[in-house]
Design a protein around this motif. Structure first.
Motif, PDB file in Angstrom:
ATOM      1  N   ALA A 159       0.807  -1.291  -0.183  1.00  0.00           N
ATOM      2  CA  ALA A 159      -0.058  -0.145   0.076  1.00  0.00           C
ATOM      3  C   ALA A 159       0.980   1.274  -0.120  1.00  0.00           C
ATOM      4  N   LYS A 160       1.934   1.175   0.843  1.00  0.00           N
ATOM      5  CA  LYS A 160       2.871   2.605   0.820  1.00  0.00           C
ATOM      6  C   LYS A 160       4.232   2.331  -0.134  1.00  0.00           C
ATOM      7  N   LEU A 161       3.894   1.322  -0.998  1.00  0.00           N
ATOM      8  CA  LEU A 161       5.309   1.100  -1.795  1.00  0.00           C
ATOM      9  C   LEU A 161       4.974   1.083  -3.318  1.00  0.00           C
ATOM     10  N   GLY A 162       3.650   1.096  -3.524  1.00  0.00           N
ATOM     11  CA  GLY A 162       3.078   1.164  -4.958  1.00  0.00           C
ATOM     12  C   GLY A 162       2.687  -0.258  -5.635  1.00  0.00           C
ATOM     13  N   SER A 163       2.496  -0.209  -7.105  1.00  0.00           N
ATOM     14  CA  SER A 163       1.741  -1.381  -7.462  1.00  0.00           C
ATOM     15  C   SER A 163       2.939  -2.145  -8.224  1.00  0.00           C
ATOM     16  N   GLN A 164       2.490  -3.428  -8.515  1.00  0.00           N
ATOM     17  CA  GLN A 164       3.477  -4.353  -9.326  1.00  0.00           C
ATOM     18  C   GLN A 164       3.890  -3.662 -10.584  1.00  0.00           C
ATOM     19  N   GLY A 165       2.846  -2.997 -11.073  1.00  0.00           N
ATOM     20  CA  GLY A 165       3.503  -2.260 -12.335  1.00  0.00           C
ATOM     21  C   GLY A 165       4.521  -1.286 -12.273  1.00  0.00           C
ATOM     22  N   GLU A 166       4.426  -0.493 -11.202  1.00  0.00           N
ATOM     23  CA  GLU A 166       5.812   0.537 -10.688  1.00  0.00           C
ATOM     24  C   GLU A 166       6.820  -0.567 -10.524  1.00  0.00           C
TER      25      GLU A 166
ATOM     26  N   ARG B 295      10.730  -0.446   3.308  1.00  0.00           N
ATOM     27  CA  ARG B 295       9.421  -0.597   4.030  1.00  0.00           C
ATOM     28  C   ARG B 295       9.544  -1.166   5.548  1.00  0.00           C
ATOM     29  N   ALA B 296      10.898  -1.317   5.798  1.00  0.00           N
ATOM     30  CA  ALA B 296      11.277  -1.640   7.203  1.00  0.00           C
ATOM     31  C   ALA B 296      11.118  -0.534   8.185  1.00  0.00           C
ATOM     32  N   SER B 297      10.964   0.942   7.498  1.00  0.00           N
ATOM     33  CA  SER B 297      10.822   2.154   8.238  1.00  0.00           C
ATOM     34  C   SER B 297       9.110   2.434   8.291  1.00  0.00           C
ATOM     35  N   LEU B 298       8.455   1.616   7.458  1.00  0.00           N
ATOM     36  CA  LEU B 298       7.073   1.918   7.153  1.00  0.00           C
ATOM     37  C   LEU B 298       6.196   1.011   7.901  1.00  0.00           C
ATOM     38  N   ASP B 299       6.509  -0.270   8.177  1.00  0.00           N
ATOM     39  CA  ASP B 299       5.657  -1.384   8.909  1.00  0.00           C
ATOM     40  C   ASP B 299       6.476  -2.763   8.952  1.00  0.00           C
ATOM     41  N   ASP B 300       6.032  -3.662   9.109  1.00  0.00           N
ATOM     42  CA  ASP B 300       6.552  -5.083   9.139  1.00  0.00           C
ATOM     43  C   ASP B 300       6.175  -5.920   8.126  1.00  0.00           C
ATOM     44  N   PHE B 301       6.034  -5.350   6.955  1.00  0.00           N
ATOM     45  CA  PHE B 301       5.588  -6.067   5.782  1.00  0.00           C
ATOM     46  C   PHE B 301       6.823  -7.036   5.168  1.00  0.00           C
ATOM     47  N   HIS B 302       6.519  -8.244   5.275  1.00  0.00           N
ATOM     48  CA  HIS B 302       7.380  -9.171   4.794  1.00  0.00           C
ATOM     49  C   HIS B 302       6.791 -10.331   3.935  1.00  0.00           C
ATOM     50  N   PRO B 303       6.629 -10.291   2.863  1.00  0.00           N
ATOM     51  CA  PRO B 303       5.937 -11.240   2.008  1.00  0.00           C
ATOM     52  C   PRO B 303       6.882 -12.559   1.953  1.00  0.00           C
ATOM     53  N   PRO B 304       6.086 -13.850   1.918  1.00  0.00           N
ATOM     54  CA  PRO B 304       6.925 -15.076   1.910  1.00  0.00           C
ATOM     55  C   PRO B 304       7.656 -15.229   0.745  1.00  0.00           C
ATOM     56  N   GLY B 305       8.997 -15.615   1.294  1.00  0.00           N
ATOM     57  CA  GLY B 305      10.034 -15.705   0.199  1.00  0.00           C
ATOM     58  C   GLY B 305      10.918 -14.582   0.005  1.00  0.00           C
ATOM     59  N   HIS B 306      10.678 -13.185   0.290  1.00  0.00           N
ATOM     60  CA  HIS B 306      11.293 -12.239  -0.105  1.00  0.00           C
ATOM     61  C   HIS B 306      12.763 -12.187   0.899  1.00  0.00           C
TER      62      HIS B 306
END
Length: 160
Positions: A21-28, A136-147
């Motif tokens: 949500a804070k880092l954009g779309s897959q297209g971007e 995103r570390a500064s934005l929240d704890d978003f960690h999708p699987p595998g990243h």
């Protein structure tokens, strides 16, 4: 959506797929990976002019298979199905192979990308993911699987 649909026609739909949500779309994200991949190709290979077109096209198509029913049902087929769809559409075999190689290595001890297009795409994808991870570390704890695994794989991906 079926394989009969032209693979490239899915690209505009990536703008509607939220990466974060804070880092954009897959297209971007695809646009960022394209720029990074072209820069990698230009820095590392003498045939960069010829290679740049293939790297750019591979980076552009890299995430299009995420929009297919097959990958939606079986996420582990990301890249594998991209290769098949690209070949079905008449894309160059080296470009199609790069769509699979972008995810290599998937884990420790896994095969590495072998083709120049695949190496450039794999490195670009990981560099983009690493940069986004820092942001995103500064934005929240978003960690999708595998990243985290893919981000750690940057040092072991060869660059000729």
């Amino acid at each position: 959506m079926s394989a009969a649909r032209v693979f490239e026609s899915r690209l505009s739909m990536l703008d509607k797929v939220v990466y974060h949500a804070k880092l954009g779309s897959q297209g971007e994200r695809v646009e960022h990976v394209r720029a990074i991949a072209k820069a990698i190709a230009a820095m590392h290979w003498l045939d960069a002019n010829t290679l740049a077109d293939q790297v750019d096209k591979a980076a552009e198509l890299a995430k299009a298979d995420l929009l297919t029913d097959m990958v939606g049902e079986f996420p582990e087929l990301q890249g594998v199905m991209g290769r098949y769809y690209a070949l079905n559409d008449g894309e160059d075999p080296a470009l199609a192979q790069a769509l699979t190689e972008q995810y290599l290595p998937r884990q420790a001890g896994d095969a590495l990308a072998q083709g120049k297009v695949g190496i450039a795409l794999a490195l670009a994808d990981r560099l983009d993911a690493t940069g986004r991870a820092c942001l995103r570390a500064s934005l929240d704890d978003f960690h999708p699987p595998g990243h985290q695994q893919r981000e750690r794989a940057v040092p072991v991906t060869p660059a000729e």
